[in-house]
Design an enzyme around this catalytic site. Sequence first.
Site, PDB file in Angstrom:
ATOM      1  N   GLU A   1       0.851  -1.196   0.000  1.00 27.58           N
ATOM      2  CA  GLU A   1       0.000   0.000   0.000  1.00 27.58           C
ATOM      3  C   GLU A   1       0.885   1.243   0.000  1.00 27.58           C
ATOM      4  O   GLU A   1       1.694   1.427   0.916  1.00 27.58           O
ATOM      5  CB  GLU A   1      -0.937   0.015   1.216  1.00 27.58           C
ATOM      6  CG  GLU A   1      -1.840   1.248   1.208  1.00 27.58           C
ATOM      7  CD  GLU A   1      -2.890   1.264   2.309  1.00 27.58           C
ATOM      8  OE1 GLU A   1      -3.264   0.182   2.807  1.00 27.58           O
ATOM      9  OE2 GLU A   1      -3.330   2.367   2.669  1.00 27.58           O
TER      10      GLU A   1
ATOM     11  N   GLU B   1       5.229   5.034   3.310  1.00 25.36           N
ATOM     12  CA  GLU B   1       4.733   6.319   3.807  1.00 25.36           C
ATOM     13  C   GLU B   1       5.919   7.236   4.089  1.00 25.36           C
ATOM     14  O   GLU B   1       6.839   6.858   4.801  1.00 25.36           O
ATOM     15  CB  GLU B   1       3.894   6.090   5.077  1.00 25.36           C
ATOM     16  CG  GLU B   1       3.533   7.333   5.851  1.00 25.36           C
ATOM     17  CD  GLU B   1       2.808   8.415   5.036  1.00 25.36           C
ATOM     18  OE1 GLU B   1       1.842   8.083   4.337  1.00 25.36           O
ATOM     19  OE2 GLU B   1       3.244   9.583   5.091  1.00 25.36           O
TER      20      GLU B   1
ATOM     21  N   ASP C   1       9.545   6.681  -0.544  1.00 22.04           N
ATOM     22  CA  ASP C   1       8.640   7.047  -1.632  1.00 22.04           C
ATOM     23  C   ASP C   1       7.914   5.811  -2.182  1.00 22.04           C
ATOM     24  O   ASP C   1       8.557   4.828  -2.569  1.00 22.04           O
ATOM     25  CB  ASP C   1       9.484   7.706  -2.745  1.00 22.04           C
ATOM     26  CG  ASP C   1       8.634   8.457  -3.752  1.00 22.04           C
ATOM     27  OD1 ASP C   1       7.530   7.989  -4.077  1.00 22.04           O
ATOM     28  OD2 ASP C   1       9.090   9.513  -4.208  1.00 22.04           O
TER      29      ASP C   1
ATOM     30  N   ASP D   1      -1.894  12.425  -2.175  1.00 19.29           N
ATOM     31  CA  ASP D   1      -1.970  13.888  -2.274  1.00 19.29           C
ATOM     32  C   ASP D   1      -2.195  14.276  -3.733  1.00 19.29           C
ATOM     33  O   ASP D   1      -1.489  13.782  -4.620  1.00 19.29           O
ATOM     34  CB  ASP D   1      -0.672  14.525  -1.765  1.00 19.29           C
ATOM     35  CG  ASP D   1      -0.486  14.281  -0.272  1.00 19.29           C
ATOM     36  OD1 ASP D   1      -1.489  14.298   0.461  1.00 19.29           O
ATOM     37  OD2 ASP D   1       0.660  14.068   0.161  1.00 19.29           O
TER      38      ASP D   1
ATOM     39  N   ASP E   1     -10.940  11.063  -3.728  1.00 26.09           N
ATOM     40  CA  ASP E   1     -12.077  11.987  -3.802  1.00 26.09           C
ATOM     41  C   ASP E   1     -11.841  12.991  -4.929  1.00 26.09           C
ATOM     42  O   ASP E   1     -12.623  13.907  -5.109  1.00 26.09           O
ATOM     43  CB  ASP E   1     -12.212  12.763  -2.481  1.00 26.09           C
ATOM     44  CG  ASP E   1     -10.989  13.624  -2.240  1.00 26.09           C
ATOM     45  OD1 ASP E   1      -9.862  13.115  -2.411  1.00 26.09           O
ATOM     46  OD2 ASP E   1     -11.147  14.820  -1.925  1.00 26.09           O
TER      47      ASP E   1
HETATM   48  C1  LIG Z   1      -3.893  12.460   1.799  1.00 25.26           C
HETATM   49  S1  LIG Z   1      -2.898  11.406   2.761  1.00 25.26           S
HETATM   50  C2  LIG Z   1      -3.783   9.865   2.664  1.00 25.26           C
HETATM   51  C3  LIG Z   1      -3.346   8.882   3.719  1.00 25.26           C
HETATM   52  C4  LIG Z   1      -4.117   7.555   3.719  1.00 25.26           C
HETATM   53  N1  LIG Z   1      -3.926   6.825   2.501  1.00 25.26           N
HETATM   54  C5  LIG Z   1      -5.576   7.796   3.942  1.00 25.26           C
HETATM   55  O1  LIG Z   1      -6.347   7.660   2.979  1.00 25.26           O
HETATM   56  O2  LIG Z   1      -5.961   8.111   5.070  1.00 25.26           O
HETATM   57  C6  LIG Z   1      -1.533  11.111   1.698  1.00 25.26           C
HETATM   58  C7  LIG Z   1      -0.367  10.432   2.398  1.00 25.26           C
HETATM   59  O3  LIG Z   1       0.604  10.113   1.438  1.00 25.26           O
HETATM   60  C8  LIG Z   1       1.903  10.384   1.969  1.00 25.26           C
HETATM   61  N2  LIG Z   1       2.750  10.581   0.783  1.00 25.26           N
HETATM   62  C9  LIG Z   1       2.764  11.634  -0.074  1.00 25.26           C
HETATM   63  N3  LIG Z   1       3.603  11.405  -1.097  1.00 25.26           N
HETATM   64  C10 LIG Z   1       4.141  10.173  -0.880  1.00 25.26           C
HETATM   65  C11 LIG Z   1       5.069   9.369  -1.601  1.00 25.26           C
HETATM   66  N4  LIG Z   1       5.609   9.786  -2.742  1.00 25.26           N
HETATM   67  N5  LIG Z   1       5.377   8.159  -1.097  1.00 25.26           N
HETATM   68  C12 LIG Z   1       4.839   7.719   0.081  1.00 25.26           C
HETATM   69  N6  LIG Z   1       3.957   8.453   0.794  1.00 25.26           N
HETATM   70  C13 LIG Z   1       3.597   9.656   0.318  1.00 25.26           C
HETATM   71  C14 LIG Z   1       1.689  11.611   2.834  1.00 25.26           C
HETATM   72  O4  LIG Z   1       2.694  11.744   3.807  1.00 25.26           O
HETATM   73  C15 LIG Z   1       0.325  11.300   3.445  1.00 25.26           C
HETATM   74  O5  LIG Z   1       0.439  10.576   4.640  1.00 25.26           O
END
Ligand SMILES: C[S@@+](CC[C@H](N)C(=O)[O-])C[C@H]1O[C@@H](n2cnc3c(N)ncnc32)[C@H](O)[C@@H]1O
Length: 208
Positions: free
Chosen positions: A34, A59, A86, A108, A144
């Site tokens: 994931e 994460e 990443d 994001d 979303d």
């Molecule tokens: C909007 S949050 C969604 C978190 C979770 N999936 C949820 O739905 O509750 C996006 C997450 O992706 C992480 N993130 C952003 N870019 C990333 C990347 N390139 N690799 C891993 N994590 C990343 C951010 O730190 C954040 O915790």
Amino acid sequence: MPERLLACMQGPPSDLEIQILRTQCAKFPRIICEGCCGSGRHLLGLAARDPQTLCIGFELRYKRAFRTIEKSLEQGLDNVLVLRTDARSMPALLPPASVAEVHINFPDPWDRKRWHKHRVLSPQFLDGVASLLREGGTFHYKTDHRECFDQAVAWLSHHPAFETSLITYDLYESPLAAANIKTEFESLFRSQSLPIMALVASRRPIID
Ligand SMILES: C[S@@+](CC[C@H](N)C(=O)[O-])C[C@H]1O[C@@H](n2cnc3c(N)ncnc32)[C@H](O)[C@@H]1O
């Protein structure tokens, strides 16, 4: 928790962290990945559902990665591993055709055009996911964000390695609702009555 949280403090995973990852993978007959797993509610839901499957989260934020592993220990789940790295490096870190499912939930959106390069989902990432998934393996995406969703639908429909088996613009009115595990952000968006879109795409047979 060095065996469970690969903190990747130097940037990419160290040789030792790669070794830990491989050792953990060898212990389980099935692997799920994931990306952008946040504080891990969805990842832990998957792990609780199938203790024989190793659930690997990616994460970037240390606190969220740490909290995920902390919760997995509280819940007695020993099939969870998180890499603070990443999500886009996922295909490079695991052997080809080794993963049963890849999930990306609410990444994001990086809305501004000049930020699009930071988006996790891209045609290149999907190529990597295609190589990572074993035959019949599945790619799962929830968001979303309508523009990002439409883009993913288009990329997948043109991708030779994928067959999109389910697309919904309203997850809670779809066949996916019954087995859905809510993420932290999903709960938030749901409480704001925002539409949740989701898709599942299957890896077509791998022809050598
Ligand atoms: C909007 S949050 C969604 C978190 C979770 N999936 C949820 O739905 O509750 C996006 C997450 O992706 C992480 N993130 C952003 N870019 C990333 C990347 N390139 N690799 C891993 N994590 C990343 C951010 O730190 C954040 O915790």
